[in-house]
Design an enzyme around this catalytic site. Structure first.
Site, PDB file in Angstrom:
ATOM      1  CG  ASP A  84      27.496 -37.536 -11.433  1.00  0.00           C
ATOM      2  OD1 ASP A  84      26.448 -38.110 -11.736  1.00  0.00           O
ATOM      3  OD2 ASP A  84      28.369 -37.220 -12.280  1.00  0.00           O
TER       4      ASP A  84
ATOM      5  NE  ARG B 196      23.041 -43.775 -17.653  1.00  0.00           N
ATOM      6  CZ  ARG B 196      23.702 -43.853 -16.496  1.00  0.00           C
ATOM      7  NH1 ARG B 196      24.115 -42.761 -15.897  1.00  0.00           N
ATOM      8  NH2 ARG B 196      23.944 -45.027 -15.951  1.00  0.00           N
TER       9      ARG B 196
ATOM     10  CD  GLN C  72      30.070 -40.145  -8.434  1.00  0.00           C
ATOM     11  OE1 GLN C  72      29.496 -41.148  -8.820  1.00  0.00           O
ATOM     12  NE2 GLN C  72      30.814 -39.418  -9.227  1.00  0.00           N
TER      13      GLN C  72
ATOM     14  CG  LEU D 213      36.776 -39.890 -21.557  1.00  0.00           C
ATOM     15  CD1 LEU D 213      38.281 -39.616 -21.677  1.00  0.00           C
ATOM     16  CD2 LEU D 213      36.344 -39.862 -20.099  1.00  0.00           C
ATOM     17  CG  HIS D 214      31.044 -35.629 -21.640  1.00  0.00           C
ATOM     18  ND1 HIS D 214      31.252 -34.760 -20.594  1.00  0.00           N
ATOM     19  CD2 HIS D 214      30.305 -36.657 -21.131  1.00  0.00           C
ATOM     20  CE1 HIS D 214      30.647 -35.209 -19.511  1.00  0.00           C
ATOM     21  NE2 HIS D 214      30.077 -36.375 -19.805  1.00  0.00           N
TER      22      HIS D 214
ATOM     23  CG  HIS E 139      34.267 -37.387 -18.502  1.00  0.00           C
ATOM     24  ND1 HIS E 139      33.408 -37.670 -19.544  1.00  0.00           N
ATOM     25  CD2 HIS E 139      33.800 -38.087 -17.433  1.00  0.00           C
ATOM     26  CE1 HIS E 139      32.474 -38.516 -19.130  1.00  0.00           C
ATOM     27  NE2 HIS E 139      32.676 -38.773 -17.862  1.00  0.00           N
TER      28      HIS E 139
ATOM     29  CG  MET F 223      31.695 -45.094 -14.819  1.00  0.00           C
ATOM     30  SD  MET F 223      30.236 -46.057 -14.405  1.00  0.00           S
ATOM     31  CE  MET F 223      28.955 -45.011 -15.043  1.00  0.00           C
ATOM     32  N   GLY F 224      34.327 -43.521 -18.640  1.00  0.00           N
ATOM     33  CA  GLY F 224      34.588 -43.394 -20.066  1.00  0.00           C
ATOM     34  C   GLY F 224      33.464 -42.698 -20.813  1.00  0.00           C
TER      35      GLY F 224
HETATM   36  P1  AMP Z   1      31.116 -40.693 -15.146  1.00  0.00           P
HETATM   37  O1  AMP Z   1      32.027 -41.112 -16.239  1.00  0.00           O
HETATM   38  O2  AMP Z   1      29.753 -40.299 -15.600  1.00  0.00           O
HETATM   39  O3  AMP Z   1      31.116 -41.649 -13.981  1.00  0.00           O
HETATM   40  O4  AMP Z   1      31.738 -39.353 -14.585  1.00  0.00           O
HETATM   41  C1  AMP Z   1      33.081 -39.290 -14.169  1.00  0.00           C
HETATM   42  C2  AMP Z   1      33.324 -37.964 -13.500  1.00  0.00           C
HETATM   43  O5  AMP Z   1      33.035 -36.908 -14.424  1.00  0.00           O
HETATM   44  C3  AMP Z   1      32.413 -37.739 -12.281  1.00  0.00           C
HETATM   45  O6  AMP Z   1      33.166 -37.072 -11.270  1.00  0.00           O
HETATM   46  C4  AMP Z   1      31.343 -36.855 -12.844  1.00  0.00           C
HETATM   47  O7  AMP Z   1      30.711 -36.044 -11.886  1.00  0.00           O
HETATM   48  C5  AMP Z   1      32.130 -36.012 -13.832  1.00  0.00           C
HETATM   49  N1  AMP Z   1      31.247 -35.407 -14.831  1.00  0.00           N
HETATM   50  C6  AMP Z   1      30.391 -36.054 -15.665  1.00  0.00           C
HETATM   51  N2  AMP Z   1      29.699 -35.155 -16.420  1.00  0.00           N
HETATM   52  C7  AMP Z   1      30.124 -33.931 -16.022  1.00  0.00           C
HETATM   53  C8  AMP Z   1      29.779 -32.590 -16.414  1.00  0.00           C
HETATM   54  N3  AMP Z   1      28.860 -32.338 -17.341  1.00  0.00           N
HETATM   55  N4  AMP Z   1      30.421 -31.578 -15.800  1.00  0.00           N
HETATM   56  C9  AMP Z   1      31.358 -31.828 -14.844  1.00  0.00           C
HETATM   57  N5  AMP Z   1      31.727 -33.049 -14.437  1.00  0.00           N
HETATM   58  C10 AMP Z   1      31.113 -34.092 -15.017  1.00  0.00           C
END
Ligand code: AMP
Length: 295
Positions: free
Chosen positions: A166, A203, A169, A48-49, A52, A45-46
């Site tokens: 997640d 977040r 998920q 990015l860190h 991701h 969902m962007g």
């Molecule tokens: P999101 O943008 O939050 O929907 O996350 C996109 C993908 O990045 C999902 O598969 C998340 O589980 C993964 N993700 C988000 N934060 C982390 C993290 N800290 N470590 C590993 N994967 C992550």
């Protein structure tokens, strides 16, 4: 090369291409498949860190071409949640993604994804999505699985990479792929944390320094549970009590759930085994944080 794709060159020196419509994305990946290229897909969902970007590293390791999607999916947010204020940082995202080697960034609009506003047919997660995050966010996993199914059908990757962050998920997506026979491999990449242990999240940028400190207790509670498991404790109730004691003594933090579960079914376990997970969620101020560890 990809004549059908309307693309914009990002500002970094990279040949990543932005793909903005479903039909363009289909052309791009059809062309890749015709050329015999394998495709790994990273849905996001962007905002990015590094969490991701580690998924991108994993994707690059297993396939010729990496497609990342950036789409803030309205279907997985309840009306009371933060869809409107979810961070949208596409310029930064495209720099980070291209710098890390993403080949195509897919950024569909909500109108292209949901021309009828809400789809009539949705994917229901069943028992995997009922408890924990599914209980505090009713219909969340229906929204997640529906958009993931759509994205899988649009991109048709060989492999998709998700984050352990997640975990429910991940369990729901794996169950969908298994039960509905998607010909796609699912890879899971470990949770990336800040130096102090806080799981990285889009977040986290909402957290004040004070809230961040409070939020850190969640990972500390999960680590304490893992340590107790390491010392030989196998009763889920005792491990949960260890974590709850830490969450409950913090003023300003609202625990949502903390439990030991089977990492595939997300049903609570009594006797904990290697591979089971502790999952937790807390709210600090307006921000909800989730985290987990695998024993
Ligand atoms: P999101 O943008 O939050 O929907 O996350 C996109 C993908 O990045 C999902 O598969 C998340 O589980 C993964 N993700 C988000 N934060 C982390 C993290 N800290 N470590 C590993 N994967 C992550």
């Amino acid at each position: 090369m990809f004549a059908a794709a309307r693309t914009r060159t990002p500002s970094t020196a990279s040949d990543m291409q932005l793909v903005e419509t479903i039909s363009e994305m289909r052309h791009v990946t059809a062309d890749l498949r015709a050329k015999g290229k394998s495709i790994a897909f990273v849905p996001t969902m962007g905002a990015l860190h590094e969490g991701h970007l580690k998924l991108v590293d994993e994707a690059k390791r297993v396939a010729d071409v990496v497609v990342m999607s950036v789409f803030v999916n309205p279907l997985q947010f309840a009306p009371t949640e933060d869809f409107a204020r979810y961070p949208r940082t596409l310029d930064d995202d495209s720099k980070l993604a291209s710098g890390r080697g993403v080949d195509f960034m897919f950024t569909p609009t909500k109108e292209d994804m949901y021309p009828e506003h809400a789809p009539v047919v949705m994917v229901h997660p069943g028992s995997v999505g009922k408890e924990w995050e599914g209980a505090v966010r009713p219909h969340h996993f229906e929204g997640v699985l529906t958009v993931v199914a759509k994205l899988f059908h649009i991109v048709m990757p060989d492999v998709a990479v998700f984050g352990q962050k997640d975990l429910q998920q991940v369990a729901a997506v794996k169950a969908m792929v298994r039960d509905l026979n998607f010909p796609i491999g699912i890879l899971v990449s470990p949770t990336v944390r800040e130096g102090d242990g806080l799981a990285m999240s889009s977040r986290n940028r909402y957290l004040s320094p004070k809230d961040r400190e409070l939020g850190l207790i969640l990972s500390k509670a999960l680590f304490a549970m893992r340590d107790a498991f390491g010392r030989g404790e196998r009763r889920a109730s005792a491990l949960e009590a260890t974590g709850w004691r830490m969450l409950e003594r913090v003023v300003g933090l609202t625990p949502r759930y903390l439990a030991v579960v089977n990492a595939d079914t997300f049903q609570r376990v009594n006797n904990v085994r290697h591979g089971d997970a502790a999952v937790g969620a807390v709210r600090v101020g307006e921000t909800k944080l989730i985290d987990n560890i695998i024993f």
